[in-house]
Motif scaffolding. Structure first.
Motif, PDB file in Angstrom:
ATOM      1  N   LEU A  74     -37.524  22.320  -7.824  1.00  0.00           N
ATOM      2  CA  LEU A  74     -36.678  21.614  -8.770  1.00  0.00           C
ATOM      3  C   LEU A  74     -35.268  21.483  -8.201  1.00  0.00           C
ATOM      4  N   PRO A  75     -34.505  20.474  -8.629  1.00  0.00           N
ATOM      5  CA  PRO A  75     -33.143  20.324  -8.121  1.00  0.00           C
ATOM      6  C   PRO A  75     -32.110  21.141  -8.893  1.00  0.00           C
ATOM      7  N   TYR A  76     -32.577  22.090  -9.680  1.00  0.00           N
ATOM      8  CA  TYR A  76     -31.659  22.968 -10.410  1.00  0.00           C
ATOM      9  C   TYR A  76     -32.240  24.376 -10.452  1.00  0.00           C
ATOM     10  N   SER A  77     -31.390  25.345 -10.754  1.00  0.00           N
ATOM     11  CA  SER A  77     -31.795  26.745 -10.844  1.00  0.00           C
ATOM     12  C   SER A  77     -31.250  27.326 -12.147  1.00  0.00           C
ATOM     13  N   ASN A  78     -32.165  27.788 -12.987  1.00  0.00           N
ATOM     14  CA  ASN A  78     -31.793  28.361 -14.277  1.00  0.00           C
ATOM     15  C   ASN A  78     -32.979  29.208 -14.725  1.00  0.00           C
ATOM     16  N   GLN A  79     -32.982  29.621 -15.974  1.00  0.00           N
ATOM     17  CA  GLN A  79     -34.099  30.405 -16.483  1.00  0.00           C
ATOM     18  C   GLN A  79     -34.268  30.143 -17.969  1.00  0.00           C
ATOM     19  N   ILE A  80     -35.518  30.072 -18.421  1.00  0.00           N
ATOM     20  CA  ILE A  80     -35.805  29.919 -19.842  1.00  0.00           C
ATOM     21  C   ILE A  80     -35.741  31.294 -20.497  1.00  0.00           C
ATOM     22  N   LEU A  87     -32.477  27.235 -22.232  1.00  0.00           N
ATOM     23  CA  LEU A  87     -32.098  27.677 -20.895  1.00  0.00           C
ATOM     24  C   LEU A  87     -30.903  28.597 -21.047  1.00  0.00           C
ATOM     25  N   THR A  88     -30.230  28.934 -19.952  1.00  0.00           N
ATOM     26  CA  THR A  88     -29.028  29.755 -20.048  1.00  0.00           C
ATOM     27  C   THR A  88     -27.819  28.903 -19.688  1.00  0.00           C
ATOM     28  N   GLY A  89     -26.639  29.432 -19.968  1.00  0.00           N
ATOM     29  CA  GLY A  89     -25.421  28.691 -19.686  1.00  0.00           C
ATOM     30  C   GLY A  89     -24.989  28.750 -18.238  1.00  0.00           C
ATOM     31  N   LEU A  90     -25.687  29.528 -17.421  1.00  0.00           N
ATOM     32  CA  LEU A  90     -25.376  29.630 -15.997  1.00  0.00           C
ATOM     33  C   LEU A  90     -26.331  28.692 -15.269  1.00  0.00           C
ATOM     34  N   HIS A  91     -25.820  27.542 -14.884  1.00  0.00           N
ATOM     35  CA  HIS A  91     -26.665  26.418 -14.476  1.00  0.00           C
ATOM     36  C   HIS A  91     -26.230  25.903 -13.106  1.00  0.00           C
ATOM     37  N   ILE A 134     -33.337  18.701 -19.997  1.00  0.00           N
ATOM     38  CA  ILE A 134     -34.074  19.015 -18.770  1.00  0.00           C
ATOM     39  C   ILE A 134     -35.570  18.767 -18.969  1.00  0.00           C
ATOM     40  N   GLU A 135     -36.096  19.197 -20.104  1.00  0.00           N
ATOM     41  CA  GLU A 135     -37.526  19.024 -20.381  1.00  0.00           C
ATOM     42  C   GLU A 135     -37.916  17.552 -20.337  1.00  0.00           C
ATOM     43  N   LYS A 136     -37.085  16.689 -20.887  1.00  0.00           N
ATOM     44  CA  LYS A 136     -37.401  15.265 -20.976  1.00  0.00           C
ATOM     45  C   LYS A 136     -37.234  14.551 -19.639  1.00  0.00           C
ATOM     46  N   ASN A 137     -36.268  14.973 -18.822  1.00  0.00           N
ATOM     47  CA  ASN A 137     -35.904  14.190 -17.643  1.00  0.00           C
ATOM     48  C   ASN A 137     -36.325  14.793 -16.306  1.00  0.00           C
ATOM     49  N   ILE A 138     -36.538  16.103 -16.251  1.00  0.00           N
ATOM     50  CA  ILE A 138     -36.924  16.743 -14.983  1.00  0.00           C
ATOM     51  C   ILE A 138     -38.156  17.625 -15.156  1.00  0.00           C
ATOM     52  N   GLY A 139     -38.137  18.471 -16.163  1.00  0.00           N
ATOM     53  CA  GLY A 139     -39.242  19.411 -16.366  1.00  0.00           C
ATOM     54  C   GLY A 139     -38.927  20.789 -15.792  1.00  0.00           C
ATOM     55  N   PHE A 140     -39.887  21.714 -15.917  1.00  0.00           N
ATOM     56  CA  PHE A 140     -39.660  23.111 -15.562  1.00  0.00           C
ATOM     57  C   PHE A 140     -40.546  23.623 -14.426  1.00  0.00           C
ATOM     58  N   ARG A 141     -41.624  22.935 -14.128  1.00  0.00           N
ATOM     59  CA  ARG A 141     -42.522  23.298 -13.026  1.00  0.00           C
ATOM     60  C   ARG A 141     -42.829  24.809 -13.017  1.00  0.00           C
ATOM     61  N   ASP A 142     -42.446  25.494 -11.908  1.00  0.00           N
ATOM     62  CA  ASP A 142     -42.813  26.909 -11.758  1.00  0.00           C
ATOM     63  C   ASP A 142     -41.701  27.865 -12.170  1.00  0.00           C
ATOM     64  N   MET A 143     -40.768  27.410 -13.008  1.00  0.00           N
ATOM     65  CA  MET A 143     -39.642  28.269 -13.356  1.00  0.00           C
ATOM     66  C   MET A 143     -40.080  29.571 -14.034  1.00  0.00           C
ATOM     67  N   LYS A 144     -41.086  29.490 -14.907  1.00  0.00           N
ATOM     68  CA  LYS A 144     -41.532  30.702 -15.594  1.00  0.00           C
ATOM     69  C   LYS A 144     -42.189  31.691 -14.633  1.00  0.00           C
ATOM     70  N   LYS A 145     -42.683  31.184 -13.532  1.00  0.00           N
ATOM     71  CA  LYS A 145     -43.326  32.041 -12.535  1.00  0.00           C
ATOM     72  C   LYS A 145     -42.293  32.732 -11.657  1.00  0.00           C
ATOM     73  N   TYR A 146     -41.209  32.040 -11.347  1.00  0.00           N
ATOM     74  CA  TYR A 146     -40.162  32.586 -10.472  1.00  0.00           C
ATOM     75  C   TYR A 146     -38.856  32.707 -11.256  1.00  0.00           C
ATOM     76  N   HIS A 147     -38.634  33.873 -11.812  1.00  0.00           N
ATOM     77  CA  HIS A 147     -37.441  34.109 -12.620  1.00  0.00           C
ATOM     78  C   HIS A 147     -36.244  34.394 -11.718  1.00  0.00           C
ATOM     79  N   TYR A 148     -35.128  33.737 -12.024  1.00  0.00           N
ATOM     80  CA  TYR A 148     -33.897  34.043 -11.293  1.00  0.00           C
ATOM     81  C   TYR A 148     -32.696  33.566 -12.096  1.00  0.00           C
ATOM     82  N   ARG A 149     -31.880  34.532 -12.525  1.00  0.00           N
ATOM     83  CA  ARG A 149     -30.685  34.182 -13.287  1.00  0.00           C
ATOM     84  C   ARG A 149     -29.735  35.379 -13.290  1.00  0.00           C
ATOM     85  N   PRO A 150     -29.059  35.640 -12.184  1.00  0.00           N
ATOM     86  CA  PRO A 150     -28.126  36.764 -12.125  1.00  0.00           C
ATOM     87  C   PRO A 150     -26.744  36.408 -12.673  1.00  0.00           C
ATOM     88  N   HIS A 151     -25.953  37.418 -12.926  1.00  0.00           N
ATOM     89  CA  HIS A 151     -24.571  37.196 -13.351  1.00  0.00           C
ATOM     90  C   HIS A 151     -23.652  36.903 -12.172  1.00  0.00           C
TER      91      HIS A 151
END
Length: 220
Positions: A74-80, A87-91, A134-151
């Motif tokens: 995906l062209p973005y990194s976030n987490q559900i 999503l989170t506010g760290l985008h 994001i859901e409407k225009n790009i989607g989430f693909r494997d985001m739930k499989k690969y979690h990543y959202r540090p501070h």
């Protein structure tokens, strides 16, 4: 001060979208509706909260999020957030690829801000708004499989009502998938670099912030 002493690439833009009138809740989504031309000279964007002290990490913030983008294709990194449609506010996102898919959606809301107000008749958080776009225009693909959202540092917001949450935050942070803090000795060393930096000291003396002063007392 930063522009003169650290980098000429630094710029603060205030009063963005002041022609659009929203309540505080709907107004928060505007950080997710910034136009692509603002980033024409950049390859990547990281949107966060203003009350974070970002620390040096290895791999870096940039490297780690680019790796995550590659993992989830995906062209973005976030987490559900678990059990939600938020999503989170760290985008983080890659400018060209992201705006190729999101430009029309962003312009849709900027051209007709009443649609933002309408959206918040049912939504409660700006993170839900981002999720829907994001859901409407790009989607989430494997985001739930690969979690990543540090501070990527320290969230000063936990000190807004005093120091009561500090100990749990730094102790549990390395195990919290939404914080991913380094172990406290490493985090403390990184934060002390702020307080020992002459530029940061001058900024702190120019504009006193309660949470910044409290953190100094907690780690020094």
């Amino acid at each position: 001060m930063i522009n003169k002493r650290l980098s000429q690439n630094f710029e603060v833009k205030e009063n963005y979208y002041t022609n659009l009138k929203f309540n505080a809740l709907a107004g928060k989504v505007m950080r997710f509706l910034l136009p692509s031309y603002e980033f024409k000279d950049f390859a990547n964007v990281y949107i966060g909260d203003v009350d974070f002290l970002i620390i040096n990490e290895h791999p870096s913030l940039l490297e780690s999020h680019l790796d995550h983008c590659q993992q989830i294709s995906l062209p973005y990194s976030n987490q559900i957030r678990p059990g939600s449609k938020r999503l989170t506010g760290l985008h983080f996102y890659q400018v060209d690829e992201y705006y190729e898919k999101m430009n029309s959606a962003i312009q849709h809301y900027v051209d007709d801000p009443e649609k933002i107000t309408q959206a918040f008749q049912t939504l409660k958080r700006d993170e839900e708004f981002l999720y829907q776009m994001i859901e409407k225009n790009i989607g989430f693909r494997d985001m739930k499989k690969y979690h990543y959202r540090p501070h990527h540092g320290f969230h000063l917001g936990i000190l807004r009502k005093g120091s009561a949450k500090f100990r749990d935050y730094v102790r549990e942070g390395p195990k919290n998938p939404f914080h991913r803090l380094p172990e406290y000795p490493v985090l403390r060393k990184q934060l002390l670099q702020y307080y020992n930096d002459p530029l940061f000291q001058d900024i702190e003396n120019t504009h006193r912030i309660q949470e910044v002063q409290l953190l100094r007392k907690l780690i020094v």
